[in-house]
Design an enzyme around this catalytic site. Structure first.
Site, short mmCIF file in Angstrom:
data_model
loop_
_atom_site.label_atom_id
_atom_site.label_comp_id
_atom_site.label_asym_id
_atom_site.label_seq_id
_atom_site.Cartn_x
_atom_site.Cartn_y
_atom_site.Cartn_z
N ASP B 301 0.82 -1.20 0.00
CA ASP B 301 0.00 0.00 0.00
C ASP B 301 0.87 1.27 0.00
OD1 ASP B 301 -2.39 1.26 -0.14
OD2 ASP B 301 -3.02 0.89 1.90
N LYS B 350 -8.34 -1.69 3.47
CA LYS B 350 -7.72 -0.38 3.61
C LYS B 350 -7.64 0.01 5.08
CE LYS B 350 -6.12 3.00 1.07
NZ LYS B 350 -5.17 2.74 -0.02
N LYS B 391 -8.36 14.28 -3.31
CA LYS B 391 -8.75 13.64 -2.05
C LYS B 391 -8.67 14.62 -0.89
CE LYS B 391 -7.39 9.43 0.40
NZ LYS B 391 -6.52 8.26 0.30
N LYS B 463 2.41 1.91 3.42
CA LYS B 463 1.59 2.12 4.61
C LYS B 463 1.74 0.98 5.60
CE LYS B 463 -2.50 4.70 3.17
NZ LYS B 463 -2.42 4.58 1.70
#
Lengths: 551, 551
Positions: B301, B350, B391, B463
């Protein structure tokens, strides 16, 4: 003094009085020839010697009755007494959160189980515990510290009730008040001021330091300015350009600010002096005096809130290759600091202190910024009485990302100004005290030397760090923190933190002893079935095995 | 290949093909006996060997037609072609802002003038330039990259017009589509999917890689997943617990996700595989296969926006002794990633990836957090079509400061998702490629070894970093960055960055050669008059001398 770290290495010797560590200090010199850079690494062998005995420390605050002064004094008392108090959400214990040394940790290395061992920063070397600090100080307001704590409106009321008996008996000594240096609105507080000539006032401050030293029985005194922000002082040849001229100006009553008078008195008494406000206390003559007398000075301006985060965020952005193009910082606060800063000359001091904080990071990246280019940077501070000590900082960071894209970060930060500044005051005096017990002998030199009088290692806690001439100015938060950690490690003969974890990154291990154990079965199924993805539950699994753990 | 750094040290040898560096790697082992910690430092001598020849690199993206895929391809084309385009604020040039290697710098040391020399990160070692990457890839949508770029709504229109002729003839290869792994709302895009058994599809992916390699003439291929987030895959004994079982499951058509099928195909082709989405592509069997075949894998990620800042801010707070007690993160986005994540199972992947990011920092501080204690942490992602790729991330960090005080940081972060992710995609493949040219020989060992197949040095860009079993998991941004920098320095025989500046902190200098010059006149008046406070003007003076400067 409890040392609970022991270095097991022939290069580190523990005598009854000292820790003596042999250390290899690595530097590189870089030379440019056309497009080619030639990097020449070199090693200096140094011996670090740290005195193990921790003295009884006295701290004298200028502005003792202000919000910072009362809060730090109250916090130390509450911690020393082990106080607890009720709040609407439960029982609260006294603590030192926000102190680098008391409440943050450093990693020593992996334990036998392969997990990282983290210890309190203060445990790296023998340091004074803040509970043992004896406070004294000056203030232009005569209010006792119990009432001043109430005026500050910082601590919970139920805690104030418990502290009042201990605080009320503390009264600040009369201070130096020269109205033109601080805002006119401070005149109402000035009921506790020294009379006489400038020279007589400096003598009184010196007498106060001697009196405190003798009456309290402390072995060492450090003086710290946490009083009002002054306007900047004119730098004038013949007045404050040399130590001799500065001392003469004090005798003749020239332009010398109260904070410089305190600095001079402290230096003459051999006491380290720290400036927690933005003004230019350390005029060249004051610095020269400190160098001549071999006394530590440090400053300027506590880095506690907005600027501290700025020195993190801008470093982050630029170090990630993102280009901050506009930084706008609005503040409002309602404490006495805010009232004083509402005057233009005092605000100007603050504005200057806050404005240079991103320069080192911007200058380090010639890919993003061409020579001389800087982001727009604007700082506004407003006095809003209602919010009191609960300062608001609103920042907007606009950055350019790839292909002309824009990243906008808007941040709203609320916190008690004095609760952030107080632990920093403690960190400043504790680190200064430690530095007074450290000396270094380069190989080939016969004598040990101390740190430079301008104690740049305190940069971490300062908005506008004062550094020796020619020294690089670092504002970037994590670089500053690494500097303190690595110098303290050097005192133990430990090399700098490298964050490499190379022993975990190769195909096979190479470390001797217990570390190797981790590696033996990298390729076996047993490990693979539980290695990367923890507790497996029906389609959802916590994604990682937590390895870094509590020391 | 232009190397413009030359290390002038007998420990570093430049052969025609390699840079060979002798390196001392320092570690410490910690043992606890009661209250005492015994720290045993040790040194491992390692030889780093880095291949100097930079190959022609091909990168195959899974999800080539998505916002990231089109943006990164367009950015590389625009940079390679040196495109400029008009915006309403002026002319914009193509750039790689946001790329660690292309747009951030590292400090090499001090130049003859005493100023720090900073160079582009990419110049430390011979690395691929992103302009030279050849792209190819797969997508379940057959749309050509020109149209897909328009659908993405990321790049300025005038730039799109210039790029369209170069992008329109690029068409993604047919991809693997197993509807149950991604959101049902993706069905409309799936017009370019492979048919046949699972095993046949894997064979086709392998054939695609071979075809790309041969037709494009690249020396090396790296495959990177930047397609939809999948749901997590059940970990089932006999199916995906070993390499053998996983290969058998592919033959028999068991539960294997498309991303794992791509990973298996890449590994079998000897191509490094990077997972840019949160799902558990790397089931134990896939990892075992990579280890067996000696192929690099990395993930998971992309760490590009909210999580990246979180790994800075939380590290900052905890490292300053401040205790984050609640972290609440709201996101909304309107691109296809947002649409896919609006399905609960995909969101769950996520959420997990985002949830563990503060664990290492929390666990490192037992003063603030007792065993098992964690801040409240909540992550919300909403699909709001209007905002498109722009975003929004809104975070609230509440922290406990001294004596029960509270610090609240509210942050609103707006940026183009794909413009942040694209440079990270480039950094991932460039660093992977470099790692394929580095090997290490511990003293006493006869053979060189490569990095572990699980390429943990890529943690910085991920991530939820995948690390070898037993390796510490580091999410803290600056520690991750220091890891990359120090390992690359090691390849040049340079010791870790220490940030100490000790040569500027003592009373007298100790460095040989040009550095010493800075020190000679520390105590002279000439220096003092302009040392600390720059340009002096009537009462207001810029407070610092800028020392760190452009390299």
């Amino acid at each position: 003094m409890t040392e609970n770290i022991r270095i097991n290495n022939p290069n580190v010797k523990y005598t009854d009085t000292h820790i003596e560590a042999q250390y290899c200090y690595h530097t590189s010199a870089v030379r440019r020839d056309g497009d080619t850079l030639t990097v020449t690494p070199s090693v200096s062998e140094l011996e670090f010697r740290t005195e193990r005995r921790v003295p009884r420390l006295g701290v004298m605050l200028v502005g003792w009755g202000g919000n910072n002064g009362t809060t730090v004094t109250a916090a130390v008392l509450a911690n020393r007494l082990g106080l607890t108090w009720r709040t609407k959400t439960g029982e609260q214990k006294a603590n030192y959160y926000g102190s680098l040394f008391q409440s943050s940790t450093v990693c020593l290395g992996p334990g036998p189980d392969g997990k990282e061992v983290n210890i309190p920063f203060r445990d790296l070397l023998p340091m004074v515990h803040p509970n043992d600090i004896v406070f004294d100080g000056w203030d232009i307001s005569s209010m006792d510290l119990g009432s001043a704590m109430e005026r500050a409106e910082v601590l919970d009321w139920s805690l104030q009730e418990k502290l009042r008996p201990h605080m009320s008996c503390l009264r600040p000594r009369a201070s130096i008040y020269i109205p033109e240096f601080i805002a006119a609105n401070q005149v109402g507080r000035a009921d506790n001021i020294l009379k006489g000539t400038m020279a007589e006032q400096v003598e009184q401050i010196r007498a106060d330091i001697q009196d405190f030293r003798h009456s309290s029985g402390v072995e060492k005194v450090i003086v710290l300015w946490t009083a009002n922000t002054e306007r900047f002082c004119d730098l004038t040849a013949g007045v404050n350009d040399t130590a001799k001229n500065l001392l003469a100006a004090i005798q003749s009553g020239g332009e010398v600010s109260p904070s410089t008078l305190f600095a001079v008195a402290s230096i003459l008494e051999g006491c380290a002096y720290i400036n927690g406000s933005p003004q230019n206390t350390f005029v060249p003559g004051a610095i020269e005096l400190a160098v001549e007398r071999n006394v530590f000075i440090a400053g300027d301006d506590f880095k506690s809130g907005q600027t501290k985060i700025k020195s993190v965020l801008v470093d982050f952005l630029i170090s990630a290759g993102i280009k901050p193009t506009s930084i706008v910082s609005y503040n409002h606060l309602g404490n006495n600091d805010g009232m004083n800063l509402s005057a233009p000359q005092q605000f100007r001091s603050k504005e200057i202190s806050k404005s240079n904080v991103v320069d080192d990071m911007v200058n380090s990246n010639p890919i993003l910024y061409r020579k001389g280019e800087k982001p727009d940077h604007c700082v506004v501070i407003k006095y809003v009485p209602y919010v009191g000590d609960s300062k608001r900082a609103m920042d907007e960071y606009t950055s350019e990302i790839m292909m002309g894209g824009t990243n906008t970060i808007a941040m709203h930060n609320t916190c008690e100004d004095s609760l952030l500044a107080s632990p920093i005051i403690l960190d400043l005096v504790l680190l200064t005290e430690l530095c007074q017990r450290v000396c270094v002998r380069p190989q080939g030199s016969e004598t040990f030397q101390s740190f430079h009088s301008v104690l740049a290692i305190l940069s971490f806690m300062c908005k506008a760090p004062l550094v020796p001439p020619g020294a690089p100015l670092v504002n970037a938060y994590f670089r500053q923190r690494a500097c303190i950690e690595n110098i303290m490690r050097a005192c133990l003969g430990l090399p700098p933190q490298n964050h490499m974890h190379l022993e975990h990154k190769l195909q096979r291990g190479f470390l001797p002893r217990h570390d190797n154990r981790i590696y033996d079965n990298v390729a076996t199924k047993m490990v693979l079935s539980t290695g990367y993805h923890a507790s497996q539950q029906n389609g959802v699994c916590a994604h990682v095995v937590k390895e870094a753990t509590i020391g």
